[in-house]
Design an enzyme around this catalytic site. Structure first.
Site, PDB file in Angstrom:
ATOM      1  N   LYS A 107      -5.123   2.995   6.796  1.00  0.00           N
ATOM      2  CA  LYS A 107      -6.522   3.339   6.534  1.00  0.00           C
ATOM      3  C   LYS A 107      -7.332   2.107   6.130  1.00  0.00           C
ATOM      4  O   LYS A 107      -8.353   2.220   5.455  1.00  0.00           O
ATOM      5  CB  LYS A 107      -6.600   4.407   5.437  1.00  0.00           C
ATOM      6  CG  LYS A 107      -5.917   5.716   5.821  1.00  0.00           C
ATOM      7  CD  LYS A 107      -5.966   6.739   4.695  1.00  0.00           C
ATOM      8  CE  LYS A 107      -5.235   8.022   5.093  1.00  0.00           C
ATOM      9  NZ  LYS A 107      -5.230   9.031   3.993  1.00  0.00           N
ATOM     10  N   SER A 108      -6.849   0.925   6.519  1.00  0.00           N
ATOM     11  CA  SER A 108      -7.519  -0.364   6.280  1.00  0.00           C
ATOM     12  C   SER A 108      -7.510  -0.808   4.821  1.00  0.00           C
ATOM     13  O   SER A 108      -8.158  -1.795   4.483  1.00  0.00           O
ATOM     14  CB  SER A 108      -8.970  -0.331   6.794  1.00  0.00           C
ATOM     15  OG  SER A 108      -9.009  -0.103   8.176  1.00  0.00           O
ATOM     16  N   HIS A 109      -6.784  -0.112   3.955  1.00  0.00           N
ATOM     17  CA  HIS A 109      -6.747  -0.536   2.553  1.00  0.00           C
ATOM     18  C   HIS A 109      -6.067  -1.901   2.402  1.00  0.00           C
ATOM     19  O   HIS A 109      -6.470  -2.704   1.554  1.00  0.00           O
ATOM     20  CB  HIS A 109      -6.022   0.508   1.706  1.00  0.00           C
ATOM     21  CG  HIS A 109      -6.733   1.818   1.615  1.00  0.00           C
ATOM     22  ND1 HIS A 109      -8.016   1.942   1.118  1.00  0.00           N
ATOM     23  CD2 HIS A 109      -6.346   3.075   1.969  1.00  0.00           C
ATOM     24  CE1 HIS A 109      -8.383   3.210   1.154  1.00  0.00           C
ATOM     25  NE2 HIS A 109      -7.392   3.916   1.669  1.00  0.00           N
ATOM     26  N   ILE A 152       0.890  -1.161   0.000  1.00  0.00           N
ATOM     27  CA  ILE A 152       0.000   0.000   0.000  1.00  0.00           C
ATOM     28  C   ILE A 152       0.927   1.210   0.000  1.00  0.00           C
ATOM     29  O   ILE A 152       1.804   1.332   0.857  1.00  0.00           O
ATOM     30  CB  ILE A 152      -0.920   0.029   1.242  1.00  0.00           C
ATOM     31  CG1 ILE A 152      -1.771  -1.245   1.302  1.00  0.00           C
ATOM     32  CG2 ILE A 152      -1.801   1.282   1.216  1.00  0.00           C
ATOM     33  CD1 ILE A 152      -2.732  -1.432   0.147  1.00  0.00           C
ATOM     34  N   GLN A 205      -1.460   4.537   3.698  1.00  0.00           N
ATOM     35  CA  GLN A 205      -1.347   3.491   4.714  1.00  0.00           C
ATOM     36  C   GLN A 205      -2.129   3.842   5.978  1.00  0.00           C
ATOM     37  O   GLN A 205      -2.517   4.981   6.194  1.00  0.00           O
ATOM     38  CB  GLN A 205       0.130   3.250   5.043  1.00  0.00           C
ATOM     39  CG  GLN A 205       0.901   2.624   3.891  1.00  0.00           C
ATOM     40  CD  GLN A 205       2.385   2.459   4.172  1.00  0.00           C
ATOM     41  OE1 GLN A 205       2.868   2.766   5.270  1.00  0.00           O
ATOM     42  NE2 GLN A 205       3.132   1.978   3.182  1.00  0.00           N
ATOM     43  N   GLU A 227       4.512 -15.463   0.387  1.00  0.00           N
ATOM     44  CA  GLU A 227       5.953 -15.599   0.183  1.00  0.00           C
ATOM     45  C   GLU A 227       6.722 -14.662   1.108  1.00  0.00           C
ATOM     46  O   GLU A 227       6.616 -13.440   0.999  1.00  0.00           O
ATOM     47  CB  GLU A 227       6.298 -15.279  -1.273  1.00  0.00           C
ATOM     48  CG  GLU A 227       7.784 -15.365  -1.599  1.00  0.00           C
ATOM     49  CD  GLU A 227       8.077 -14.987  -3.037  1.00  0.00           C
ATOM     50  OE1 GLU A 227       9.262 -14.830  -3.362  1.00  0.00           O
ATOM     51  OE2 GLU A 227       7.128 -14.842  -3.829  1.00  0.00           O
TER      52      GLU A 227
END
Length: 391
Positions: A228-230, A221, A226, A254
């Site tokens: 902000k729950s994205h 993100i 960042q 990974e």
């Protein structure tokens, strides 16, 4: 001449010198990279300049790149090729150098034609902070997506440990991208890969169909978006897609870092809790491995990850079986080491490992929406501030 003989006067941290920017209609949001060694070498130092300032900016919609390098002095020879080093990792012939007016004109022209991926590729949508966002599953076979990805992939090198560029000609790669549907800004993305999964000979011989493992490779993100729950929405969207694909039997990650481990744990916990798994957990202690294996396959998780989540659910529900289950698993895992100790030492070591893991689970659960208290108040701060190695 004397000044030139002092290397320290001509050496600069590349992490400090490089400034990244995402430019929108109102301002430019500037931030620093976490890593620069993939571009400038393991030492992350640049030689031959004084007061070195490297500006690498991107339009927040098209990601059209702009590079400007400034300094007050430079050596005539023996200096690092800063510009050349950066350009190796950006699309050839696509970067505007030094001329900011030319760059603004270029990305404004591109914005007129820039469009979100087609609606058929949309897999999720949500609102946050009064704005609408959509997540699309896209492929590098789309020339527009390929160009966008080529421009933004340098962020993976600068923010993800040990990241490398993916093979854009390999059709097994899928990319999930999050966009602000009003501004058309890309918020972040994850590269994912599907490959054939071999479980064991017996299951392979008895199965009439082959299965694949879906792997999350790179996940980012962009810094301005960042916290902000994205990230949670992006991860959950990918999981939802794979949960409906019959040929996908397991989802893995990974080399996740600690922050992504936490995000995955919270999202997986919410998914399992929402499915009603809590009411079906056996009362047997330790929980039978056959049940854990069967349910892990149902939710397309590795056995290790699923077992951790079940233990988190037991803690969250204040189950009296939580401590017995965890200690039984830890004892079995470390059996050879523990059996070589006397009884008191063995109990102390087992209790220490249990307490550490309980605090780590509690720290993760404290950030779950609508959480309940899972530790006494005198332990909550320890769980919040410490990061323990997963068992």
């Amino acid at each position: 001449m004397a000044e030139e003989l002092k290397p320290e006067l001509w050496t600069t941290s590349s992490n400090s010198a490089l400034k990244l920017s995402l430019v929108n209609d109102e301002n430019a949001v500037q931030f620093s990279p976490i890593f620069t060694y993939p571009i400038f070498g393991q030492a992350e130092q640049l030689f031959g300049y004084q007061d070195l300032n490297i500006l690498l900016a991107f339009d927040s919609v098209t990601f059209k790149p702009f590079l400007n390098i400034k300094y007050t002095k430079k050596l005539e020879r023996g200096l690092d090729d800063v510009e050349g080093s950066i350009l190796k990792f950006l699309p050839e012939g696509d970067v505007i150098l030094k001329d900011e007016v030319e760059w603004v004109d270029a990305f404004n022209g591109e914005r007129e034609k820039f469009a979100l991926p087609n609606s058929e590729s949309k897999v999720a949508e949500y609102t946050s902070g009064g704005e609408s966002f959509a997540i699309f599953k896209v492929h590098l076979s789309d020339p527009n997506i390929r160009q966008l990805h080529r421009r933004m992939q340098i962020f993976t090198l600068l923010f993800i440990e040990a990241a490398s560029y993916i093979d854009e000609d390999d059709s097994a790669w899928d990319i999930f991208m999050t966009f602000n549907t009003s501004t058309r800004q890309c918020i972040g993305y994850t590269t994912t890969y599907k490959h054939w999964r071999y479980i064991n000979g017996q299951e392979f011989d008895s199965s009439e169909k082959t299965t694949k493992r879906a792997k999350i490779s790179q996940f980012i993100i962009f810094p301005p978006y960042q916290s902000k729950s994205h990230g949670s929405h992006l991860y959950s969207a990918a999981i939802d897609v794979w949960s409906k694909e019959e040929k996908i039997s397991e989802v893995t990650v990974e080399d996740p870092n600690e922050a992504f481990d936490d995000l995955r744990d919270r999202c997986d916990f919410m998914r399992l809790s929402g499915s009603g798994l809590s009411s079906s957990i056996p009362e047997d202690v330790p929980i039978p491995r056959t049940w854990l294996t069967e349910q892990a396959r149902k939710y397309k998780l590795s056995l290790v990850q699923f077992t951790r989540l079940v233990e988190m659910i037991l803690l969250y529900d204040n189950s009296p079986n939580f401590e017995i289950q965890v200690k039984a698993r830890l004892y079995q895992k470390n059996h050879e080491v523990l059996t070589g100790m006397d009884s008191d030492t063995r109990k102390a070591k087992l209790q220490e490992a249990f307490t550490s893991l309980k605090e780590d689970y509690a720290r993760i659960l404290q950030k779950v929406p609508n959480r309940r208290r899972v530790l006494p108040s005198d332990e909550e701060n320890a769980g919040e501030s410490k990061r323990h190695k997963k068992e």
